[in-house]
Design a protein around this motif. Structure first.
Motif, PDB file in Angstrom:
ATOM      1  N   SER A  58      10.545  -5.189   2.943  1.00 60.51           N
ATOM      2  CA  SER A  58       9.833  -3.992   3.388  1.00 60.51           C
ATOM      3  C   SER A  58      10.544  -3.348   4.581  1.00 60.51           C
ATOM      4  O   SER A  58      10.706  -2.127   4.641  1.00 60.51           O
ATOM      5  N   ARG A  62      12.115   0.417   4.671  1.00 57.62           N
ATOM      6  CA  ARG A  62      11.664   1.326   5.732  1.00 57.62           C
ATOM      7  C   ARG A  62      12.867   1.845   6.541  1.00 57.62           C
ATOM      8  O   ARG A  62      12.962   3.033   6.843  1.00 57.62           O
ATOM      9  N   TYR A  81      11.926  -2.810  -6.443  1.00 58.35           N
ATOM     10  CA  TYR A  81      11.151  -3.154  -5.248  1.00 58.35           C
ATOM     11  C   TYR A  81      10.954  -1.913  -4.372  1.00 58.35           C
ATOM     12  O   TYR A  81       9.843  -1.626  -3.912  1.00 58.35           O
ATOM     13  N   ARG A  84       8.387   0.453  -5.812  1.00 57.86           N
ATOM     14  CA  ARG A  84       7.008  -0.010  -5.576  1.00 57.86           C
ATOM     15  C   ARG A  84       6.604   0.215  -4.116  1.00 57.86           C
ATOM     16  O   ARG A  84       5.466   0.579  -3.828  1.00 57.86           O
ATOM     17  N   TRP A  85       7.542  -0.003  -3.196  1.00 57.95           N
ATOM     18  CA  TRP A  85       7.259   0.199  -1.776  1.00 57.95           C
ATOM     19  C   TRP A  85       6.876   1.653  -1.518  1.00 57.95           C
ATOM     20  O   TRP A  85       5.922   1.933  -0.789  1.00 57.95           O
ATOM     21  N   GLN A  87       5.528   3.730  -3.605  1.00 61.12           N
ATOM     22  CA  GLN A  87       4.189   3.974  -4.137  1.00 61.12           C
ATOM     23  C   GLN A  87       3.116   3.517  -3.149  1.00 61.12           C
ATOM     24  O   GLN A  87       2.069   4.147  -3.024  1.00 61.12           O
ATOM     25  N   LYS A  88       3.390   2.436  -2.427  1.00 59.11           N
ATOM     26  CA  LYS A  88       2.425   1.903  -1.457  1.00 59.11           C
ATOM     27  C   LYS A  88       2.472   2.641  -0.122  1.00 59.11           C
ATOM     28  O   LYS A  88       1.530   2.563   0.663  1.00 59.11           O
ATOM     29  N   HIS A  89       3.588   3.298   0.185  1.00 61.71           N
ATOM     30  CA  HIS A  89       3.788   3.971   1.474  1.00 61.71           C
ATOM     31  C   HIS A  89       4.284   5.408   1.268  1.00 61.71           C
ATOM     32  O   HIS A  89       5.348   5.779   1.770  1.00 61.71           O
ATOM     33  N   PRO A  90       3.522   6.244   0.563  1.00 64.35           N
ATOM     34  CA  PRO A  90       4.009   7.597   0.266  1.00 64.35           C
ATOM     35  C   PRO A  90       4.253   8.448   1.518  1.00 64.35           C
ATOM     36  O   PRO A  90       5.076   9.359   1.495  1.00 64.35           O
TER      37      PRO A  90
END
Length: 115
Positions: A58, A62, A81, A84-85, A87-90
């Motif tokens: 992550s 970032r 990966y 997906r990250w 999608q979780k942190h738009p």
């Protein structure tokens, strides 16, 4: 993970690397899209098994977005990966225009040695 890992951009090798105690604990393989606008293209994220679960992957994704923001370029996440990250942190990982995704996929197909 309590603190962010030491992350270093090794662009000449196409790696964004996380270090702990002088050892590489994980990395994102990426390349710079040869297009206008250019983009940073995340291809693959790997964390060494003994370092999994510490938030390293992550932190790497970032930081790739932070680098891109400083350089004023988008990020294309071909890496599952990283996708997906996003999608979780738009709010931290904006989606690039679809034509950039296609261009990144085409460049990777034409140059599989990019990662």
């Amino acid at each position: 993970m309590s603190a962010e890992p030491d992350i270093r951009d090794n662009r000449s090798k196409g790696l964004l690397e996380a270090y702990e105690d002088g050892q590489v604990t994980g990395h994102i393989a990426y390349f710079t899209l040869d297009a206008e606008p250019p983009a940073l293209v995340a291809v693959h994220t790997i964390v060494e098994p003994e370092h999994e679960g510490k938030g390293i992957a992550s932190a790497l994704v970032r930081e790739l977005f932070r680098i891109a923001e400083r350089e004023g370029v988008p990020v294309v996440t071909l890496c599952p990966y990283a996708a997906r990250w996003v999608q979780k942190h738009p709010d931290e990982g904006p989606t690039p225009p679809s034509e950039l995704v296609v261009a990144a996929e085409d460049q990777l197909k034409a140059n599989p040695d990019l990662w």
